[in-house]
Design a protein around this motif. Structure first.
Motif, PDB file in Angstrom:
ATOM      1  N   GLU A  63      -2.116  -3.480 -12.471  1.00  0.00           N
ATOM      2  CA  GLU A  63      -0.705  -3.474 -12.870  1.00  0.00           C
ATOM      3  C   GLU A  63      -0.183  -4.886 -13.132  1.00  0.00           C
ATOM      4  OE1 GLU A  63       0.692   0.453 -10.279  1.00  0.00           O
ATOM      5  OE2 GLU A  63       1.505  -1.509  -9.751  1.00  0.00           O
ATOM      6  N   GLU A  64      -0.421  -5.793 -12.207  1.00  0.00           N
ATOM      7  CA  GLU A  64       0.190  -7.125 -12.283  1.00  0.00           C
ATOM      8  C   GLU A  64      -0.538  -8.092 -13.207  1.00  0.00           C
ATOM      9  OE1 GLU A  64       0.768  -8.741  -8.384  1.00  0.00           O
ATOM     10  OE2 GLU A  64       2.200  -7.185  -7.833  1.00  0.00           O
ATOM     11  N   ALA A  65      -1.856  -7.895 -13.394  1.00  0.00           N
ATOM     12  CA  ALA A  65      -2.632  -8.861 -14.159  1.00  0.00           C
ATOM     13  C   ALA A  65      -3.404  -8.254 -15.320  1.00  0.00           C
ATOM     14  CB  ALA A  65      -3.612  -9.588 -13.237  1.00  0.00           C
ATOM     15  N   GLY A  66      -3.460  -6.919 -15.400  1.00  0.00           N
ATOM     16  CA  GLY A  66      -4.180  -6.270 -16.481  1.00  0.00           C
ATOM     17  C   GLY A  66      -5.690  -6.390 -16.398  1.00  0.00           C
ATOM     18  N   VAL A  67      -6.203  -6.652 -15.206  1.00  0.00           N
ATOM     19  CA  VAL A  67      -7.643  -6.859 -15.039  1.00  0.00           C
ATOM     20  C   VAL A  67      -8.201  -5.825 -14.059  1.00  0.00           C
ATOM     21  CG1 VAL A  67      -9.414  -8.478 -14.240  1.00  0.00           C
ATOM     22  CG2 VAL A  67      -7.438  -9.328 -15.519  1.00  0.00           C
ATOM     23  N   PRO A  68      -9.182  -5.033 -14.494  1.00  0.00           N
ATOM     24  CA  PRO A  68      -9.830  -4.106 -13.555  1.00  0.00           C
ATOM     25  C   PRO A  68     -10.791  -4.884 -12.648  1.00  0.00           C
ATOM     26  CG  PRO A  68     -10.793  -3.874 -15.735  1.00  0.00           C
ATOM     27  CD  PRO A  68      -9.676  -4.863 -15.861  1.00  0.00           C
ATOM     28  N   VAL A  69     -10.839  -4.477 -11.382  1.00  0.00           N
ATOM     29  CA  VAL A  69     -11.693  -5.160 -10.408  1.00  0.00           C
ATOM     30  C   VAL A  69     -12.436  -4.142  -9.552  1.00  0.00           C
ATOM     31  CG1 VAL A  69     -10.222  -7.223 -10.266  1.00  0.00           C
ATOM     32  CG2 VAL A  69      -9.848  -5.326  -8.666  1.00  0.00           C
ATOM     33  N   VAL A  70     -13.483  -4.640  -8.900  1.00  0.00           N
ATOM     34  CA  VAL A  70     -14.212  -3.898  -7.884  1.00  0.00           C
ATOM     35  C   VAL A  70     -14.092  -4.703  -6.603  1.00  0.00           C
ATOM     36  CG1 VAL A  70     -16.495  -3.144  -7.118  1.00  0.00           C
ATOM     37  CG2 VAL A  70     -15.851  -2.921  -9.518  1.00  0.00           C
ATOM     38  N   ILE A  71     -13.665  -4.065  -5.536  1.00  0.00           N
ATOM     39  CA  ILE A  71     -13.528  -4.747  -4.249  1.00  0.00           C
ATOM     40  C   ILE A  71     -14.920  -4.987  -3.671  1.00  0.00           C
ATOM     41  CG2 ILE A  71     -12.544  -4.620  -1.924  1.00  0.00           C
ATOM     42  CD1 ILE A  71     -10.497  -4.881  -4.284  1.00  0.00           C
ATOM     43  N   THR A  72     -15.146  -6.228  -3.220  1.00  0.00           N
ATOM     44  CA  THR A  72     -16.481  -6.602  -2.729  1.00  0.00           C
ATOM     45  C   THR A  72     -16.490  -7.092  -1.288  1.00  0.00           C
ATOM     46  OG1 THR A  72     -16.213  -8.869  -3.553  1.00  0.00           O
ATOM     47  CG2 THR A  72     -17.249  -7.243  -5.051  1.00  0.00           C
TER      48      THR A  72
ATOM     49  N   VAL B  68       0.870  -1.172   0.000  1.00  0.00           N
ATOM     50  CA  VAL B  68       0.000   0.000   0.000  1.00  0.00           C
ATOM     51  C   VAL B  68       0.911   1.228   0.000  1.00  0.00           C
ATOM     52  CG1 VAL B  68      -1.788   1.277   1.250  1.00  0.00           C
ATOM     53  CG2 VAL B  68      -1.795  -1.231   1.278  1.00  0.00           C
ATOM     54  N   ASP B  69       0.760   2.076  -0.996  1.00  0.00           N
ATOM     55  CA  ASP B  69       1.585   3.277  -1.097  1.00  0.00           C
ATOM     56  C   ASP B  69       1.051   4.385  -0.192  1.00  0.00           C
ATOM     57  OD1 ASP B  69       3.269   2.093  -2.962  1.00  0.00           O
ATOM     58  OD2 ASP B  69       2.208   2.947  -4.686  1.00  0.00           O
ATOM     59  N   VAL B  70       1.945   5.267   0.211  1.00  0.00           N
ATOM     60  CA  VAL B  70       1.545   6.434   0.987  1.00  0.00           C
ATOM     61  C   VAL B  70       0.529   7.227   0.172  1.00  0.00           C
ATOM     62  CG1 VAL B  70       2.343   8.620   1.977  1.00  0.00           C
ATOM     63  CG2 VAL B  70       3.743   6.556   2.214  1.00  0.00           C
ATOM     64  N   GLY B  71      -0.556   7.615   0.823  1.00  0.00           N
ATOM     65  CA  GLY B  71      -1.570   8.423   0.165  1.00  0.00           C
ATOM     66  C   GLY B  71      -2.695   7.638  -0.485  1.00  0.00           C
ATOM     67  N   GLU B  72      -2.671   6.310  -0.400  1.00  0.00           N
ATOM     68  CA  GLU B  72      -3.770   5.542  -0.970  1.00  0.00           C
ATOM     69  C   GLU B  72      -4.362   4.614   0.081  1.00  0.00           C
ATOM     70  OE1 GLU B  72      -2.611   3.070  -4.338  1.00  0.00           O
ATOM     71  OE2 GLU B  72      -1.076   2.080  -3.169  1.00  0.00           O
ATOM     72  N   SER B  73      -5.618   4.276  -0.107  1.00  0.00           N
ATOM     73  CA  SER B  73      -6.285   3.341   0.794  1.00  0.00           C
ATOM     74  C   SER B  73      -5.922   1.914   0.396  1.00  0.00           C
ATOM     75  CB  SER B  73      -7.802   3.524   0.712  1.00  0.00           C
ATOM     76  OG  SER B  73      -8.279   3.037  -0.527  1.00  0.00           O
ATOM     77  N   ALA B  74      -6.232   0.969   1.268  1.00  0.00           N
ATOM     78  CA  ALA B  74      -5.989  -0.440   0.961  1.00  0.00           C
ATOM     79  C   ALA B  74      -6.777  -0.865  -0.274  1.00  0.00           C
ATOM     80  CB  ALA B  74      -6.344  -1.309   2.160  1.00  0.00           C
ATOM     81  N   CYS B  75      -8.013  -0.420  -0.382  1.00  0.00           N
ATOM     82  CA  CYS B  75      -8.831  -0.777  -1.547  1.00  0.00           C
ATOM     83  C   CYS B  75      -8.268  -0.173  -2.835  1.00  0.00           C
ATOM     84  CB  CYS B  75     -10.282  -0.363  -1.338  1.00  0.00           C
ATOM     85  SG  CYS B  75     -11.137  -1.367  -0.109  1.00  0.00           S
ATOM     86  N   GLU B  76      -7.805   1.054  -2.770  1.00  0.00           N
ATOM     87  CA  GLU B  76      -7.189   1.679  -3.949  1.00  0.00           C
ATOM     88  C   GLU B  76      -5.936   0.917  -4.362  1.00  0.00           C
ATOM     89  OE1 GLU B  76      -8.552   6.331  -3.186  1.00  0.00           O
ATOM     90  OE2 GLU B  76      -6.682   5.590  -2.293  1.00  0.00           O
ATOM     91  N   ALA B  77      -5.130   0.526  -3.385  1.00  0.00           N
ATOM     92  CA  ALA B  77      -3.917  -0.239  -3.681  1.00  0.00           C
ATOM     93  C   ALA B  77      -4.265  -1.584  -4.317  1.00  0.00           C
ATOM     94  CB  ALA B  77      -3.100  -0.456  -2.411  1.00  0.00           C
ATOM     95  N   ALA B  78      -5.314  -2.231  -3.817  1.00  0.00           N
ATOM     96  CA  ALA B  78      -5.726  -3.528  -4.353  1.00  0.00           C
ATOM     97  C   ALA B  78      -6.146  -3.420  -5.819  1.00  0.00           C
ATOM     98  CB  ALA B  78      -6.866  -4.093  -3.503  1.00  0.00           C
ATOM     99  N   VAL B  79      -6.937  -2.418  -6.122  1.00  0.00           N
ATOM    100  CA  VAL B  79      -7.377  -2.194  -7.504  1.00  0.00           C
ATOM    101  C   VAL B  79      -6.170  -1.889  -8.388  1.00  0.00           C
ATOM    102  CG1 VAL B  79      -8.709  -0.633  -8.993  1.00  0.00           C
ATOM    103  CG2 VAL B  79      -9.715  -1.511  -6.864  1.00  0.00           C
ATOM    104  N   ARG B  80      -5.287  -1.001  -7.926  1.00  0.00           N
ATOM    105  CA  ARG B  80      -4.094  -0.626  -8.698  1.00  0.00           C
ATOM    106  C   ARG B  80      -3.195  -1.825  -8.947  1.00  0.00           C
ATOM    107  NH1 ARG B  80       0.739  -0.058  -6.887  1.00  0.00           N
ATOM    108  NH2 ARG B  80       0.130   0.365  -4.725  1.00  0.00           N
ATOM    109  N   GLU B  81      -2.884  -2.572  -7.888  1.00  0.00           N
ATOM    110  CA  GLU B  81      -1.974  -3.715  -8.021  1.00  0.00           C
ATOM    111  C   GLU B  81      -2.526  -4.786  -8.960  1.00  0.00           C
ATOM    112  OE1 GLU B  81       1.094  -4.379  -7.065  1.00  0.00           O
ATOM    113  OE2 GLU B  81       1.519  -2.801  -5.623  1.00  0.00           O
TER     114      GLU B  81
END
Length: 165
Positions: A75-84, A59-72
């Motif tokens: 980045e790593e898999a090329g798949v957009p997601v929605v945290i549920t 988790v980067d400084v300035g982002e929430s855990a959910c934002e980091a999860a979506v970003r990662e």
């Protein structure tokens, strides 16, 4: 005791290994159990070890855990997601990672549930060599580190209370 990766120049992962270096920092990370409508699970293959794991990271400084999860995941898999949802918090002090810069981190992992929106999975050619969808019953034949396997099992246990440990 398990050492996942002992390559000279790369990242090294230690799981209850008495020869592991002592962690100097606790790093909050997120890992994502992303599923398609057909129940398949998104995994990425690490470039350094060849092991399959959940997409995720620090988790980067300035982002929430959910934002980091979506970003990662993007980045790593090329798949957009929605945290549920939330599968668990895993803070085993015997699970440490020595980064390529030499920093030794104790893993503090939040495992989040997600729904994949669309996209064709692919590795980023930096941390991940590939990404793919797997049926839960096919995971047994894959090389997956024991901590990640436990995280996946926890997330797939429908109706289970989130793990806090």
């Amino acid at each position: 005791m398990t050492t996942i990766n002992r390559t000279a120049a790369g990242r090294k992962v230690y799981v209850h290994d008495p020869d592991a270096p002592r962690a100097s920092v606790v790093v909050p990370s997120v890992f994502v159990v992303a599923r398609r409508r057909d129940g398949r699970l998104l995994l990425v293959r690490r470039c350094d070890s060849g092991a399959w794991e959940l997409p995720g990271g620090r988790v980067d400084v300035g982002e929430s855990a959910c934002e980091a999860a979506v970003r990662e995941t993007a980045e790593e898999a090329g798949v957009p997601v929605v945290i549920t949802g939330f599968a668990g918090m895993f803070t085993d002090p015997g699970y440490v990672v020595q980064a390529t810069d030499g920093e030794v981190r104790q893993v503090f992992a939040l495992v989040l549930l997600a729904r994949a929106l669309d996209g064709t999975p692919h590795g980023d050619a930096y941390e991940t060599s590939e990404a793919a969808w797997f049926a839960p019953e096919d995971l047994g034949g894959l090389v997956i580190a024991s901590p990640a396997r436990a995280w996946i099992q926890q997330a797939l246990d429908v109706g289970a209370r989130p793990y806090l440990g």
